[in-house]
Design a protein around this motif. Structure first.
Motif, PDB file in Angstrom:
ATOM      1  N   PRO A 269       0.837  -1.210   0.000  1.00  0.00           N
ATOM      2  CA  PRO A 269       0.000   0.000   0.000  1.00  0.00           C
ATOM      3  C   PRO A 269       0.865   1.251   0.000  1.00  0.00           C
ATOM      4  O   PRO A 269       1.981   1.252   0.539  1.00  0.00           O
ATOM      5  CB  PRO A 269      -0.798  -0.125   1.297  1.00  0.00           C
ATOM      6  CG  PRO A 269       0.040  -0.989   2.177  1.00  0.00           C
ATOM      7  CD  PRO A 269       0.767  -1.938   1.285  1.00  0.00           C
ATOM      8  N   PRO A 270       0.398   2.336  -0.601  1.00  0.00           N
ATOM      9  CA  PRO A 270       1.146   3.594  -0.536  1.00  0.00           C
ATOM     10  C   PRO A 270       1.208   4.105   0.895  1.00  0.00           C
ATOM     11  O   PRO A 270       0.415   3.707   1.754  1.00  0.00           O
ATOM     12  CB  PRO A 270       0.346   4.534  -1.445  1.00  0.00           C
ATOM     13  CG  PRO A 270      -1.042   3.961  -1.444  1.00  0.00           C
ATOM     14  CD  PRO A 270      -0.881   2.482  -1.330  1.00  0.00           C
ATOM     15  N   LEU A 271       2.140   4.993   1.158  1.00  0.00           N
ATOM     16  CA  LEU A 271       2.359   5.473   2.526  1.00  0.00           C
ATOM     17  C   LEU A 271       1.117   6.165   3.085  1.00  0.00           C
ATOM     18  O   LEU A 271       0.866   6.103   4.293  1.00  0.00           O
ATOM     19  CB  LEU A 271       3.555   6.426   2.546  1.00  0.00           C
ATOM     20  CG  LEU A 271       4.136   6.778   3.924  1.00  0.00           C
ATOM     21  CD1 LEU A 271       4.508   5.527   4.701  1.00  0.00           C
ATOM     22  CD2 LEU A 271       5.345   7.693   3.771  1.00  0.00           C
ATOM     23  N   ARG A 272       0.337   6.805   2.238  1.00  0.00           N
ATOM     24  CA  ARG A 272      -0.870   7.501   2.713  1.00  0.00           C
ATOM     25  C   ARG A 272      -1.905   6.524   3.273  1.00  0.00           C
ATOM     26  O   ARG A 272      -2.795   6.931   4.023  1.00  0.00           O
ATOM     27  CB  ARG A 272      -1.475   8.324   1.584  1.00  0.00           C
ATOM     28  CG  ARG A 272      -1.927   7.514   0.380  1.00  0.00           C
ATOM     29  CD  ARG A 272      -2.479   8.395  -0.741  1.00  0.00           C
ATOM     30  NE  ARG A 272      -2.776   7.626  -1.932  1.00  0.00           N
ATOM     31  CZ  ARG A 272      -1.906   7.328  -2.881  1.00  0.00           C
ATOM     32  NH1 ARG A 272      -0.655   7.747  -2.756  1.00  0.00           N
ATOM     33  NH2 ARG A 272      -2.240   6.623  -3.934  1.00  0.00           N
ATOM     34  N   GLN A 273      -1.796   5.249   2.923  1.00  0.00           N
ATOM     35  CA  GLN A 273      -2.726   4.249   3.434  1.00  0.00           C
ATOM     36  C   GLN A 273      -2.148   3.479   4.620  1.00  0.00           C
ATOM     37  O   GLN A 273      -2.770   2.545   5.112  1.00  0.00           O
ATOM     38  CB  GLN A 273      -3.101   3.267   2.311  1.00  0.00           C
ATOM     39  CG  GLN A 273      -3.907   3.906   1.195  1.00  0.00           C
ATOM     40  CD  GLN A 273      -4.248   2.925   0.081  1.00  0.00           C
ATOM     41  OE1 GLN A 273      -4.007   1.717   0.196  1.00  0.00           O
ATOM     42  NE2 GLN A 273      -4.815   3.425  -1.004  1.00  0.00           N
TER      43      GLN A 273
ATOM     44  N   THR B 256       4.678  16.256  14.688  1.00  0.00           N
ATOM     45  CA  THR B 256       3.335  16.697  14.274  1.00  0.00           C
ATOM     46  C   THR B 256       3.354  17.143  12.822  1.00  0.00           C
ATOM     47  O   THR B 256       2.446  16.827  12.034  1.00  0.00           O
ATOM     48  CB  THR B 256       2.851  17.846  15.174  1.00  0.00           C
ATOM     49  OG1 THR B 256       2.801  17.381  16.522  1.00  0.00           O
ATOM     50  CG2 THR B 256       1.473  18.330  14.745  1.00  0.00           C
ATOM     51  N   GLU B 257       4.401  17.894  12.450  1.00  0.00           N
ATOM     52  CA  GLU B 257       4.520  18.393  11.071  1.00  0.00           C
ATOM     53  C   GLU B 257       4.665  17.242  10.082  1.00  0.00           C
ATOM     54  O   GLU B 257       4.054  17.244   9.006  1.00  0.00           O
ATOM     55  CB  GLU B 257       5.728  19.327  10.970  1.00  0.00           C
ATOM     56  CG  GLU B 257       5.980  19.900   9.591  1.00  0.00           C
ATOM     57  CD  GLU B 257       4.921  20.901   9.165  1.00  0.00           C
ATOM     58  OE1 GLU B 257       4.869  21.220   7.956  1.00  0.00           O
ATOM     59  OE2 GLU B 257       4.137  21.355  10.019  1.00  0.00           O
ATOM     60  N   ILE B 258       5.443  16.233  10.447  1.00  0.00           N
ATOM     61  CA  ILE B 258       5.652  15.093   9.553  1.00  0.00           C
ATOM     62  C   ILE B 258       4.356  14.328   9.333  1.00  0.00           C
ATOM     63  O   ILE B 258       4.035  13.933   8.209  1.00  0.00           O
ATOM     64  CB  ILE B 258       6.747  14.171  10.123  1.00  0.00           C
ATOM     65  CG1 ILE B 258       8.098  14.885  10.070  1.00  0.00           C
ATOM     66  CG2 ILE B 258       6.808  12.844   9.370  1.00  0.00           C
ATOM     67  CD1 ILE B 258       9.187  14.185  10.851  1.00  0.00           C
ATOM     68  N   VAL B 259       3.609  14.127  10.392  1.00  0.00           N
ATOM     69  CA  VAL B 259       2.365  13.373  10.291  1.00  0.00           C
ATOM     70  C   VAL B 259       1.358  14.060   9.377  1.00  0.00           C
ATOM     71  O   VAL B 259       0.592  13.403   8.665  1.00  0.00           O
ATOM     72  CB  VAL B 259       1.757  13.134  11.696  1.00  0.00           C
ATOM     73  CG1 VAL B 259       0.347  12.599  11.597  1.00  0.00           C
ATOM     74  CG2 VAL B 259       2.628  12.169  12.492  1.00  0.00           C
ATOM     75  N   ARG B 260       1.377  15.400   9.371  1.00  0.00           N
ATOM     76  CA  ARG B 260       0.394  16.122   8.558  1.00  0.00           C
ATOM     77  C   ARG B 260       0.825  16.253   7.100  1.00  0.00           C
ATOM     78  O   ARG B 260       0.052  16.713   6.263  1.00  0.00           O
ATOM     79  CB  ARG B 260       0.156  17.522   9.132  1.00  0.00           C
ATOM     80  CG  ARG B 260       1.365  18.442   9.085  1.00  0.00           C
ATOM     81  CD  ARG B 260       1.035  19.821   9.666  1.00  0.00           C
ATOM     82  NE  ARG B 260       0.193  20.595   8.791  1.00  0.00           N
ATOM     83  CZ  ARG B 260       0.655  21.339   7.762  1.00  0.00           C
ATOM     84  NH1 ARG B 260       1.944  21.376   7.499  1.00  0.00           N
ATOM     85  NH2 ARG B 260      -0.179  22.017   7.018  1.00  0.00           N
ATOM     86  N   CYS B 261       2.051  15.823   6.776  1.00  0.00           N
ATOM     87  CA  CYS B 261       2.556  15.976   5.412  1.00  0.00           C
ATOM     88  C   CYS B 261       1.940  14.947   4.467  1.00  0.00           C
ATOM     89  O   CYS B 261       1.647  13.815   4.853  1.00  0.00           O
ATOM     90  CB  CYS B 261       4.075  15.823   5.377  1.00  0.00           C
ATOM     91  SG  CYS B 261       4.977  17.200   6.101  1.00  0.00           S
ATOM     92  N   ALA B 262       1.797  15.364   3.213  1.00  0.00           N
ATOM     93  CA  ALA B 262       1.433  14.429   2.147  1.00  0.00           C
ATOM     94  C   ALA B 262       2.715  13.851   1.558  1.00  0.00           C
ATOM     95  O   ALA B 262       3.718  14.555   1.436  1.00  0.00           O
ATOM     96  CB  ALA B 262       0.645  15.152   1.055  1.00  0.00           C
ATOM     97  N   PHE B 263       2.695  12.566   1.203  1.00  0.00           N
ATOM     98  CA  PHE B 263       3.876  11.935   0.630  1.00  0.00           C
ATOM     99  C   PHE B 263       3.511  11.206  -0.664  1.00  0.00           C
ATOM    100  O   PHE B 263       3.442   9.979  -0.701  1.00  0.00           O
ATOM    101  CB  PHE B 263       4.506  10.955   1.620  1.00  0.00           C
ATOM    102  CG  PHE B 263       5.112  11.621   2.820  1.00  0.00           C
ATOM    103  CD1 PHE B 263       6.298  12.314   2.704  1.00  0.00           C
ATOM    104  CD2 PHE B 263       4.476  11.576   4.055  1.00  0.00           C
ATOM    105  CE1 PHE B 263       6.859  12.953   3.809  1.00  0.00           C
ATOM    106  CE2 PHE B 263       5.026  12.213   5.154  1.00  0.00           C
ATOM    107  CZ  PHE B 263       6.221  12.898   5.036  1.00  0.00           C
ATOM    108  N   PRO B 264       3.259  11.970  -1.740  1.00  0.00           N
ATOM    109  CA  PRO B 264       2.960  11.303  -3.017  1.00  0.00           C
ATOM    110  C   PRO B 264       4.125  10.452  -3.507  1.00  0.00           C
ATOM    111  O   PRO B 264       3.931   9.510  -4.273  1.00  0.00           O
ATOM    112  CB  PRO B 264       2.675  12.470  -3.973  1.00  0.00           C
ATOM    113  CG  PRO B 264       3.310  13.663  -3.330  1.00  0.00           C
ATOM    114  CD  PRO B 264       3.219  13.433  -1.857  1.00  0.00           C
TER     115      PRO B 264
END
Length: 453
Positions: free
Chosen positions: A289-293, A326-334
């Protein structure tokens, strides 16, 4: 990791060999460059070559290039011979190790140059279920197809399967089917006989034979030309291969794993991938799965990369601050895990103070990372506008040069790490830097005057 040491094994070079073996490397020795090349042609592959700086380093790097052996080269010599070290780097060596050898330096170079010390890091239950299935099928001899977006960790999972298989003590050989020109891929996979084509000056063993007894990873197999797929299918079905120009079949004993960032069933419908080859490859299919999942993996991976790059860059270990986490968790990682890794690598280099703060969590352009869940179209438009404002009126060559030189400065002159961040080969980076040096631009020198990792 397979390490070949070229030179007379005496004194300090022998000590370096023992250290490498203690760090888990399988070491072979060649007294001359000619012996080393014969070893490679015979299929006794290497993940890294360490050569005595007293030997003609350029002769080795040019021989590797001429015969398309993509093996990083590290030079080593007495610690006070800075002139010889610089000459070795200019001759194509990626790094220089001073002798007498330092165990931690050798360990860092083995990890950074050969990139053989990567761990499969996960915590999210979604990823855990994939790893569990991979571990379950590892003991079999079945072919496995690993799918997923670019940067999601497909090769890492393939290495995990190999490491837990009965073939773990044998070679793990990876071939990037997308990176090798179509006309050369057949020779790369199956080898060739002397005189088989122009430039075939000696017999060369291909990756199938090099991986004998072990595992062969066909990375991004969807990029393979459909005509070559037929020869691959025969090799998988009959466990024999034909060298280019060869007169008789050669039996092989390997397990084949394959990866793809495309849906191969769709490629079958388009006529670009053989259906019978797909059935042969996907006895078991693992979809990463992609990192966003798998959000539970983000901080686990970030912490791992922060420790890794602090060690490799020789900077103090800095934990991620609460606000940075906190900043890392809110980031998008396409770009998935690869993008996260590069972001943390930058953060380690940019951070100041006892912790890595949110001000170091930046995109390659130096801007704050886009938040997870933000509208993709809005993010794309905003990014395009920023890039246009920064780059309008400038040539592509100017922008490329600034990016390369700035990245080299951030890595304190370490070319290996700069190339990793930029996503280019060390050879490409070296050629660019030579060009900029000739044009009179300032090049950040490596710490200590040589390209130490």
């Amino acid at each position: 990791m397979r390490l070949t040491i070229v030179g007379q094994l005496k004194g300090q070079l022998t000590a370096a060999t023992r250290i490498a073996m203690d760090r888990g490397a399988a070491v072979t020795h060649a007294e001359t460059i000619d012996q080393a090349m014969r070893s490679l042609r015979a299929g006794r592959g290497a993940d890294l070559i360490m050569i005595d700086v007293a030997l003609p380093v350029r002769e080795l790097t040019e021989a590797l290039k001429a015969e398309r052996f993509h093996v990083p080269v590290v030079a080593c010599g007495v610690d006070n011979d800075a002139r010889a070290a610089v000459a070795a780097i200019q001759s194509g060596a990626q790094e220089y190790i001073p002798l007498p050898p330092d165990p931690e330096l050798i360990a860092a170079v083995l990890a950074a140059v050969a990139d053989d010390a990567r761990d499969l890091v996960f915590r999210d239950p979604v990823m855990a279920s994939v790893v569990q299935l991979a571990t379950q099928v590892a003991a079999s001899s079945a072919s496995v197809l690993i799918t997923g977006e670019s940067g999601s960790g497909k090769e890492m999972l393939a290495r995990h399967i190999h490491a837990r298989s009965p073939r773990a003590a044998k070679p793990f050989v990876s071939v990037n089917c997308a990176a090798i020109p179509e006309q050369l891929l057949e020779s790369e996979l199956f080898g060739h006989e002397k005189g088989a084509f122009t430039g075939a000056s000696a017999r060369r063993i291909g990756k199938f034979e090099e991986a004998s007894g072990g595992t062969l990873l066909l990375d991004e197999i969807s990029e393979m030309d459909v005509r070559l797929q037929a020869k691959l299918l025969r090799a998988l079905q009959e466990r024999v291969i034909d060298r280019v120009g060869g007169a008789k079949p050669v039996p092989v004993d390997i397990r084949v794993l394959a990866t793809s960032n495309r849906v191969l069933a769709d490629e079958v419908r388009r006529g670009t991938f053989r259906e019978d080859l797909l059935y042969r490859l996907n006895v078991v299919t693992l979809k990463i799965p992609p990192l966003r999942q798998r959000p539970g993996d983000i901080l686990e991976l970030a912490t791992h990369f922060a420790k890794k790059y602090a060690q490799l860059n020789g900077v103090g270990m800095r934990p991620l601050s609460a606000s940075a986490r906190t900043e890392i968790v809110r980031c998008a990682f396409p770009g998935n895990v690869r993008e996260l890794e590069n972001m943390i690598h930058r953060a380690v280099l940019l951070a100041s103070g006892p912790e890595i703060g949110p001000e170091a969590i930046l995109s390659p352009e130096g801007a704050p990372m886009a938040p997870r869940g933000a509208d993709p179209a809005s993010r794309a438009a905003e990014a395009a506008e920023t890039i246009t404002r920064n780059f309008v009126g400038r040539t592509v060559a100017d922008v490329e040069r600034e990016l390369i030189l700035d990245t080299l400065g951030h890595t304190l002159g370490n070319r290996t790490h700069a190339a990793n961040i930029l996503g280019i080969s060390i050879r490409t980076l070296r050629n660019k830097l030579n060009q900029y040096d000739d044009e009179g631009f300032a090049i950040t020198p490596p710490q200590g005057g040589v390209a130490a990792a």
